[in-house]
Structures are given as C-alpha cells and as structure tokens.
Motif scaffolding. Structure first.
Motif, mmCIF file in Angstrom:
data_model
loop_
_atom_site.group_PDB
_atom_site.id
_atom_site.type_symbol
_atom_site.label_atom_id
_atom_site.label_comp_id
_atom_site.label_asym_id
_atom_site.label_seq_id
_atom_site.Cartn_x
_atom_site.Cartn_y
_atom_site.Cartn_z
ATOM 1 N N ARG A 23 0.830 -1.211 0.000
ATOM 2 C CA ARG A 23 0.000 0.000 0.000
ATOM 3 C C ARG A 23 0.860 1.255 0.000
ATOM 4 N N ASN A 24 0.329 2.296 -0.585
ATOM 5 C CA ASN A 24 0.983 3.592 -0.697
ATOM 6 C C ASN A 24 0.627 4.433 0.537
ATOM 7 N N LEU A 25 1.318 4.175 1.643
ATOM 8 C CA LEU A 25 0.956 4.812 2.900
ATOM 9 C C LEU A 25 2.108 5.530 3.590
ATOM 10 N N SER A 26 3.253 5.692 2.936
ATOM 11 C CA SER A 26 4.412 6.270 3.628
ATOM 12 C C SER A 26 4.168 7.706 4.085
ATOM 13 N N ASP A 27 3.430 8.461 3.314
ATOM 14 C CA ASP A 27 3.132 9.862 3.617
ATOM 15 C C ASP A 27 4.398 10.685 3.830
ATOM 16 N N ASP A 28 5.499 10.288 3.201
ATOM 17 C CA ASP A 28 6.736 11.059 3.276
ATOM 18 C C ASP A 28 6.567 12.312 2.429
ATOM 19 N N ASN A 57 2.396 10.386 -1.803
ATOM 20 C CA ASN A 57 2.845 9.201 -1.073
ATOM 21 C C ASN A 57 1.833 8.723 -0.042
ATOM 22 N N LYS A 58 0.602 9.187 -0.150
ATOM 23 C CA LYS A 58 -0.441 8.776 0.800
ATOM 24 C C LYS A 58 -1.748 8.599 0.053
ATOM 25 N N THR A 59 -2.180 7.368 -0.047
ATOM 26 C CA THR A 59 -3.448 7.059 -0.689
ATOM 27 C C THR A 59 -4.475 6.701 0.371
ATOM 28 N N GLU A 60 -5.656 7.288 0.249
ATOM 29 C CA GLU A 60 -6.780 6.918 1.106
ATOM 30 C C GLU A 60 -7.529 5.808 0.368
ATOM 31 N N TYR A 61 -7.410 4.595 0.870
ATOM 32 C CA TYR A 61 -7.986 3.446 0.179
ATOM 33 C C TYR A 61 -9.454 3.242 0.546
ATOM 34 N N PRO A 62 -10.297 2.993 -0.467
ATOM 35 C CA PRO A 62 -11.700 2.666 -0.202
ATOM 36 C C PRO A 62 -11.806 1.213 0.274
ATOM 37 N N TRP A 63 -12.951 0.846 0.800
ATOM 38 C CA TRP A 63 -13.154 -0.501 1.333
ATOM 39 C C TRP A 63 -12.875 -1.588 0.299
ATOM 40 N N HIS A 77 -2.934 1.754 -10.894
ATOM 41 C CA HIS A 77 -3.269 3.168 -11.111
ATOM 42 C C HIS A 77 -2.430 4.091 -10.236
ATOM 43 N N VAL A 78 -2.267 3.736 -8.974
ATOM 44 C CA VAL A 78 -1.479 4.566 -8.057
ATOM 45 C C VAL A 78 -0.015 4.594 -8.496
ATOM 46 N N THR A 79 0.534 3.447 -8.807
ATOM 47 C CA THR A 79 1.930 3.374 -9.245
ATOM 48 C C THR A 79 2.138 4.182 -10.523
#
Length: 163
Positions: A23-28, A57-63, A77-79
């Motif tokens: 997941r894209n969650l680093s939020d750097d 660097n921060k994706t809010e993922y849906p359910w 898509h995110v990449t």
C-alpha cells in the motif's frame, strides 16, 4: 463438470485474496510541493480530494481495495499516477521538471483528462468531480507557480531536456 469449474474458480478467488500489493501509505512529504510553493487552502482541498490518492505518497484506500483483483487494479493506477507526477516528491526534481509538471497539470485539467473518469465512475470519489471554479483555482495556482519560476530562473533552465 460445471460444478467442478465453479468450485475451482471459487478456490482461485479465495486464494488470490492472500496476494496483496504493497500500500501507498508512507506519507513522506520531505519534498512535497508545499515545501517550496504556496498552496492556498482551496487548492490544498482540491489536491486532497481529486489528486493525492494517485499523485502523492499517501493514498486513502476505499473498502473495496481489500478485494482482489480490484486491489491490483488500484495499485497499478497509483503506481502509474506517481510515475507521472508525485506531489510528495515534487521539489526533489529539477526546476525544469517542476515547471513541466505545472504545465502538464494545466493541460490535463483543461482537457478534462484529470482526474480520470474511472476515478469517479458510479459516484465513487464524487468530490473529485471538479467544478469550473475549482478547475480555475487549480489552473491559476499552477500558472502562478510557472510565472514565479519564469521570473526566478533563466528560460533555458526551465526546459526539459530530451533523454
């Protein structure tokens, strides 16, 4: 025979749930666009709801991002979005790159190519359906930053070089 095929398909669908993309969650945000460029509150809000899921660097993922193969589709898509433009790493790149990405932002918004239609299908991410006023705010912000770069740097330093 059909029953065996359906059981086999069911087993495969259950098994692929165990294979999850990172997941894209680093939020750097060390090199975030906001570290160099002023980002007004309205533009910050637009970027948050319409751009940052794929371009930071921060994706809010849906359910539904927990279900395969949808998670793989979203990961692609995110990449791909981050490969084209990452606001979280923006200022780590050359001034020519930054100028070019502001120019591309203007072009993509004007042509209606961003945000992607697939991002807002079926009412998903409804906030990403930008109003004309929101589009204009984003365009004005990007243009103002391009103008600022043009005033600070020689013209040839703002041109992307072909590799």
């Amino acid at each position: 025979m059909l029953k065996k095929i359906l059981i086999g398909l069911g087993v495969v669908l259950v098994a692929i749930q165990l294979i999850r993309p990172e997941r894209n969650l680093s939020d750097d945000r060390t090199y975030d666009v906001s570290t160099k460029y002023a980002v007004p509150e309205d533009v910050k809000q637009i970027l948050a709801v319409a751009c940052n899921d794929c371009h930071s660097n921060k994706t809010e993922y849906p359910w539904y991002a927990n279900i395969q193969p949808v998670a793989w589709f979203l990961d692609h898509h995110v990449t791909d979005g981050k490969r084209h433009l990452n606001f979280s790493n923006f200022t780590s790149r050359s001034v020519a790159y930054q100028n070019h990405k502001f120019e591309e932002t203007i072009e993509m918004v004007k042509e209606g190519e961003m945000p992607l239609a697939s991002y807002t299908y079926l009412g998903l991410h409804a906030g990403a359906n930008l109003t004309e006023l929101q589009k204009q705010s984003l365009l004005n912000w990007a243009q103002a930053n391009m103008d600022s770069l043009k005033a600070q740097y020689p013209a040839d330093s703002l041109v992307m070089r072909r590799k």
